[in-house]
Design a protein around this motif. Structure first.
Motif, mmCIF file in Angstrom:
data_model
loop_
_atom_site.group_PDB
_atom_site.id
_atom_site.type_symbol
_atom_site.label_atom_id
_atom_site.label_comp_id
_atom_site.label_asym_id
_atom_site.label_seq_id
_atom_site.Cartn_x
_atom_site.Cartn_y
_atom_site.Cartn_z
ATOM 1 N N PHE A 192 54.506 49.837 53.192
ATOM 2 C CA PHE A 192 54.868 50.416 51.888
ATOM 3 C C PHE A 192 56.344 50.777 51.805
ATOM 4 O O PHE A 192 56.794 51.379 50.839
ATOM 5 C CB PHE A 192 54.017 51.655 51.608
ATOM 6 N N LYS A 235 33.705 44.402 48.885
ATOM 7 C CA LYS A 235 34.950 44.669 49.609
ATOM 8 C C LYS A 235 35.658 45.873 49.003
ATOM 9 O O LYS A 235 36.879 45.910 48.927
ATOM 10 C CB LYS A 235 35.843 43.419 49.664
ATOM 11 N N GLU A 236 34.868 46.853 48.590
ATOM 12 C CA GLU A 236 35.430 48.088 48.060
ATOM 13 C C GLU A 236 35.199 49.232 49.047
ATOM 14 O O GLU A 236 34.184 49.250 49.741
ATOM 15 C CB GLU A 236 34.758 48.449 46.726
ATOM 16 N N PRO A 237 36.133 50.179 49.097
ATOM 17 C CA PRO A 237 35.911 51.358 49.943
ATOM 18 C C PRO A 237 34.619 52.048 49.552
ATOM 19 O O PRO A 237 34.217 52.022 48.381
ATOM 20 C CB PRO A 237 37.126 52.244 49.663
ATOM 21 N N SER A 238 33.950 52.659 50.531
ATOM 22 C CA SER A 238 32.603 53.168 50.246
ATOM 23 C C SER A 238 32.621 54.563 49.629
ATOM 24 O O SER A 238 31.744 54.900 48.852
ATOM 25 C CB SER A 238 31.762 53.196 51.514
ATOM 26 N N GLY A 239 33.617 55.375 49.980
ATOM 27 C CA GLY A 239 33.620 56.725 49.432
ATOM 28 C C GLY A 239 32.483 57.588 49.919
ATOM 29 O O GLY A 239 32.238 58.659 49.410
ATOM 30 N N ARG A 256 28.744 48.099 50.483
ATOM 31 C CA ARG A 256 30.055 48.195 49.848
ATOM 32 C C ARG A 256 31.136 47.335 50.510
ATOM 33 O O ARG A 256 31.962 46.755 49.846
ATOM 34 C CB ARG A 256 30.526 49.662 49.861
ATOM 35 N N THR A 296 42.006 48.797 52.836
ATOM 36 C CA THR A 296 41.195 49.568 51.889
ATOM 37 C C THR A 296 39.860 50.042 52.458
ATOM 38 O O THR A 296 39.227 50.905 51.883
ATOM 39 C CB THR A 296 40.928 48.769 50.586
ATOM 40 N N ALA A 352 44.052 43.012 53.825
ATOM 41 C CA ALA A 352 43.760 43.807 52.628
ATOM 42 C C ALA A 352 42.459 44.584 52.801
ATOM 43 O O ALA A 352 42.375 45.771 52.467
ATOM 44 C CB ALA A 352 43.685 42.897 51.397
ATOM 45 N N ASP A 364 37.849 51.348 40.181
ATOM 46 C CA ASP A 364 36.877 51.015 41.217
ATOM 47 C C ASP A 364 36.993 49.592 41.731
ATOM 48 O O ASP A 364 36.021 49.030 42.226
ATOM 49 C CB ASP A 364 35.460 51.230 40.677
ATOM 50 N N SER A 365 38.169 49.004 41.602
ATOM 51 C CA SER A 365 38.314 47.653 42.145
ATOM 52 C C SER A 365 39.521 47.577 43.058
ATOM 53 O O SER A 365 40.154 46.531 43.165
ATOM 54 C CB SER A 365 38.434 46.645 41.000
ATOM 55 N N VAL A 366 39.846 48.681 43.721
ATOM 56 C CA VAL A 366 41.019 48.666 44.596
ATOM 57 C C VAL A 366 40.878 47.651 45.714
ATOM 58 O O VAL A 366 41.847 46.995 46.087
ATOM 59 C CB VAL A 366 41.330 50.062 45.189
ATOM 60 N N GLY A 367 39.651 47.500 46.241
ATOM 61 C CA GLY A 367 39.455 46.532 47.307
ATOM 62 C C GLY A 367 39.689 45.109 46.821
ATOM 63 O O GLY A 367 40.431 44.342 47.436
ATOM 64 N N SER A 368 39.083 44.775 45.706
ATOM 65 C CA SER A 368 39.261 43.423 45.151
ATOM 66 C C SER A 368 40.702 43.174 44.745
ATOM 67 O O SER A 368 41.231 42.073 44.939
ATOM 68 C CB SER A 368 38.369 43.236 43.914
ATOM 69 N N PHE A 369 41.341 44.201 44.191
ATOM 70 C CA PHE A 369 42.730 44.046 43.752
ATOM 71 C C PHE A 369 43.651 43.804 44.957
ATOM 72 O O PHE A 369 44.516 42.927 44.923
ATOM 73 C CB PHE A 369 43.167 45.274 42.959
ATOM 74 N N ALA A 370 43.436 44.564 46.015
ATOM 75 C CA ALA A 370 44.236 44.361 47.231
ATOM 76 C C ALA A 370 43.985 42.970 47.797
ATOM 77 O O ALA A 370 44.894 42.293 48.278
ATOM 78 C CB ALA A 370 43.901 45.429 48.274
ATOM 79 N N TYR A 371 42.727 42.546 47.734
ATOM 80 C CA TYR A 371 42.324 41.246 48.269
ATOM 81 C C TYR A 371 42.980 40.108 47.482
ATOM 82 O O TYR A 371 43.464 39.140 48.050
ATOM 83 C CB TYR A 371 40.802 41.160 48.174
ATOM 84 N N PRO A 421 40.072 56.859 47.804
ATOM 85 C CA PRO A 421 39.428 56.126 46.701
ATOM 86 C C PRO A 421 38.129 56.802 46.304
ATOM 87 O O PRO A 421 37.453 57.400 47.152
ATOM 88 C CB PRO A 421 39.154 54.735 47.288
ATOM 89 N N SER A 422 37.789 56.738 45.005
ATOM 90 C CA SER A 422 36.649 57.532 44.550
ATOM 91 C C SER A 422 35.311 56.844 44.762
ATOM 92 O O SER A 422 34.302 57.498 44.964
ATOM 93 C CB SER A 422 36.805 57.871 43.076
ATOM 94 N N GLY A 423 35.287 55.515 44.707
ATOM 95 C CA GLY A 423 33.997 54.840 44.875
ATOM 96 C C GLY A 423 33.041 55.077 43.732
ATOM 97 O O GLY A 423 31.883 54.723 43.809
ATOM 98 N N LEU A 428 47.974 51.748 46.314
ATOM 99 C CA LEU A 428 47.200 50.664 46.912
ATOM 100 C C LEU A 428 45.737 51.031 47.077
ATOM 101 O O LEU A 428 44.835 50.228 46.798
ATOM 102 C CB LEU A 428 47.827 50.292 48.274
ATOM 103 N N THR A 429 45.486 52.275 47.515
ATOM 104 C CA THR A 429 44.095 52.664 47.791
ATOM 105 C C THR A 429 43.377 53.276 46.592
ATOM 106 O O THR A 429 42.158 53.397 46.609
ATOM 107 C CB THR A 429 44.013 53.646 48.984
#
Lengths: 304, 304, 304, 304
Positions: A304, A87-91, A108, A236, A232, B241-248, B89-91, B235-236
């Motif tokens: 936000f 569940k992370e952005p793929s980039g 991803r 993201t 969420a 590298d855990s922005v998705g999990s953190f938002a979740y 996000p960098s991925g 947020l993003t």
């Protein structure tokens, strides 16, 4: 706030934006849509609805279907879904096979093609006719029994699905995909080819704006916890490789499709669907994004 | 809601989480921090504050400083900042040089090391003494004139900064960095080495929770527009590298540092700072993340 | 075979090839070389030499110096050199930092920039003045005491060496580089800036054609085993990202430099040096490659 | 030189090398081969042959078949083959899809899986029954009419060919593959599953050692030009990701297969085939490589 007036204003405001994007042309059925179509609909959690422009004209929902497939899989599997998709952005561009190779075939997130193939595969493993289940779910949550998949679009997608075949075979080599690749791609193309309009879509995602409850259906569709989590994941991962820019400009959880549709959620307040076929370079509706940016700016509803 | 009771509860709740993460050990000054430290502070937009545990003990803010550098650069340059740094996000792991090579030396976002080097460089080009400016800004927005950079930490960082040197030289080869690389790394290490406590940090980010206004300072620090945008970028991109999990899990805009600090924003309501030195595999405070997850769960303040 | 006639023929044959490549322009000293220069020299293992065109005009040997640095390091360290640098083709542009990140800072081979920085660093660790040692070695093996590094070229390279600084700092972060990065880059730029002509270079690599023995010096310079191995490394890594095409067209172990020089070896028979400043897209002399292809075609001396 | 004595010596010399590699285990038919098999055969250009050990026992030639498919495609298409496949070392594991994405679906070289799928596809486009053509070609050039594909091996390969399916679909998305993917994979698996022994293989590649002429067949099989070129492609691309090390240690053009076979060429002198099933980490026969290294060392026949 007079939301109808806001929608009317936006439908004028976006006129100069036509011609700056490009209609998807990889299949004829999408390429032939008139580029200046524009529709927008909002559904308040109290049941009120507003719409403007071509909000009742059907279009191909494409990747927006991935949001509903994920809902159905979460219903069946709960958090186990995250063992087969991240569940992370793929980039990376939305078709990329690179990450699959580096991450043991685990996509991803569920909103890139690879991830949606994985969720579709999981759904197929839990039900006899996944295509039917997805359509029936959409008919129910949008309260429109006329929703169908367009067989011509599905067939065209199938014929140009070499990259999706490659993704599915690669995931199968890692044991992430269980079902037959041919059958999987067929179900996948069918749900991408579903036709809906903005009013239907706004209704369909209303549960995400109201802790899982839908005033349209008059019942709770998702647990509150899942509604928040889906928002969420949309924030993201929902708008291809421009999630950062989209959050920066629009500030709402959203999912887009190359048919030109975008659905967005204002938690606690309303759901939104917008449609305009011209796409920006990332695959999101150019005019639709501008409309949503203007909407959150006018109504101060950014999260936000 | 009785926020003090919530904080007290959380400080008990997180006890079993100690020992699951790992204190940053790349420099001695960080490695020597007792691992079971835990502090948390919140600052309501109406001025009320609550705290628990080691909330008044100073720690190294590390990457949280990137958030304040970005604020200062946006003040000077506005949206021009985005010509030299992205906001996606960098991925990829936070030091990666790969993306720089593929994207003409433009870092993905201002919260990875490369991006913070770029924003620090921009700040140096607009002011005579960037280090002093950053410290003075932090003293003002947290209303604590005692805030300083720890010279021992800064010196240790400088001595182990080969990757940051590599990043800066590579960006200089693309013309993205203007100032001398040695001087840049020095300023960068100095702001990473700033010591603050949870109470200070919660005060410092209060403007992000209140449309740019700080009840601590009694004045507007940022335009509302920038406050919202910074929240979107956090947020993003704010938690490696855990922005998705953190938002979740947490569902709040946040920025973390390898010193174990995390700052988070509940738009319209409050700012939060938490500190506990053990890190998860992504570099975020293990216990701090658990505390924030519990906080949003108990108070229903997730933005989703 | 009448080699002088072959060289004369080739110097006519390559005339139409001028203008198809592009002179290196990243530093002024290289950019100002007249593009239609062409020289070629061969040195038979029995001591006979032949030359044509500008074979006695000095040019900047650039990456050809990497071959001699590797020889000196192998003399000091033997096969231990391969603990800090690989010997596989890189498959990526010659400056790439990507592979360093994936392979613990170990460069793919000694002929990409990262690899030559590593070998130069090893040489610096074994001698007091590595620059002097390299120059003295070249003076000896080409029997020309006038060989020097061009200080203007070295200075220009130093000023545009941001990528090399980045590579060296990244390798230092992995512990692969031992010496000070600034001092390393200086030595590196000095050996790249050495000026030699085709006659000198053909003499200098004669040992590689004769099992380590040089008829020019009248003594054995390298063990036979090392001569063969250096030829193998040149064949698989010596011409940037076109080693496959170069082997296919020319069929000889060779090392090229962006100054337009190429040295090549016909094992058991002769050494060859050719110079013409225009480069193909990979960084090899366009006309020089064509001359070598024609040479192996006319004299049937490809190793394949 | 007494080549029979050399082969006898080597068959003793390699005994301590057993147990250091690992037999390919992705299909049962390969996994069940006794690991200590060892055979070696050489074919001099004057027609003499020598053999030792299990040189007449059949094994699965696997990727060695790619060399013969390339020969057939070059016969039909000449240099046009290089419009659909490159000739540079890949620098990445042999199944990688990454490079295909970065290079418009053009595989790096004809000896990685993607490249051999491309050449097999080209062959299918020029003939009615490509499988039959390949088998007939091998029967002729090795003068053994009993050569066949093992249907059990082919079937097993087919069932585990998800990655090859992915590669082929991805190339089809770029228009590099013309034929049906299912049919292509079938032909590909059939030629990989061909069974031959060392004596057959040494005969089959004799033309590469003698300017295209085969003393076995008594006629010219390839133009001299193509023989040299195939040797160049083997040297730079023939042994997966260890071409540099292989050239350094063995110094001969060679092609290996995961069945444990390696064929090698001493231009102008002889062809060699060796077989031993245990593989090194790159997929080359561990004992076979050691045998070839010892062979070139004893007979001084390295091309370098």
């Amino acid at each position: 706030m007079n939301y109808q007036a806001v929608l009317n204003y936006i439908s004028e405001f976006i006129q100069p934006e036509f011609g700056k994007g490009k209609v998807a042309d990889y299949i004829p059925s999408l390429a032939n849509i008139p580029p200046t179509k524009f529709g927008m609909a909002i559904h308040m959690v109290d049941g009120q609805t507003y719409k403007v422009g071509d909000a009742e004209e059907n279009f191909s929902i494409q990747s927006i279907s991935k949001l509903f497939v994920l809902q159905l899989v979460m219903r069946h599997m709960g958090d186990m879904v995250w063992t087969k998709v991240g569940k992370e952005p793929s980039g990376d561009p939305f078709n990329s096979l690179v990450l699959l190779e580096h991450e043991n075939g685990i996509p991803r997130n569920p909103f890139i093609n690879a991830g949606a193939l994985a969720t579709t595969d999981m759904l197929m493993s839990t039900t006899q006719d996944a295509s039917l289940l997805i359509r029936n779910y959409l008919k129910f949550i949008s309260m429109n029994p006329a929703i169908e998949s367009d067989p011509l679009v599905a067939q065209s997608e199938l014929e140009t699905s070499h990259v999706n075949h490659a993704l599915a075979h690669l995931m199968k080599s890692y044991g992430v995909i269980e079902n037959d690749v041919g059958a999987l791609i067929e179900v996948y193309c069918q749900h991408c080819a579903i036709s809906m309009n903005c009013v239907d879509l706004a209704a369909a995602i209303l549960p995400l704006a109201d802790k899982g409850y839908s005033a349209v259906c008059g019942e709770t569709i998702l647990p509150e916890r899942n509604a928040k989590r889906l928002n969420a994941v949309m924030l993201t991962c929902g708008t291809y490789d421009s999630v950062g820019s989209f959050a920066y400009r629009v500030g709402l959880p959203a999912k887009s499709g190359v048919g030109g549709g975008i659905v967005a959620v204002v938690p606690g307040k309303m759901s939104i669907a917008v449609w305009s076929p011209e796409l920006d370079k990332f695959g999101n509706s150019y005019v639709g994004t501008a409309a949503l940016e203007q909407f959150t700016s006018l109504t101060h509803c950014s999260i936000f």
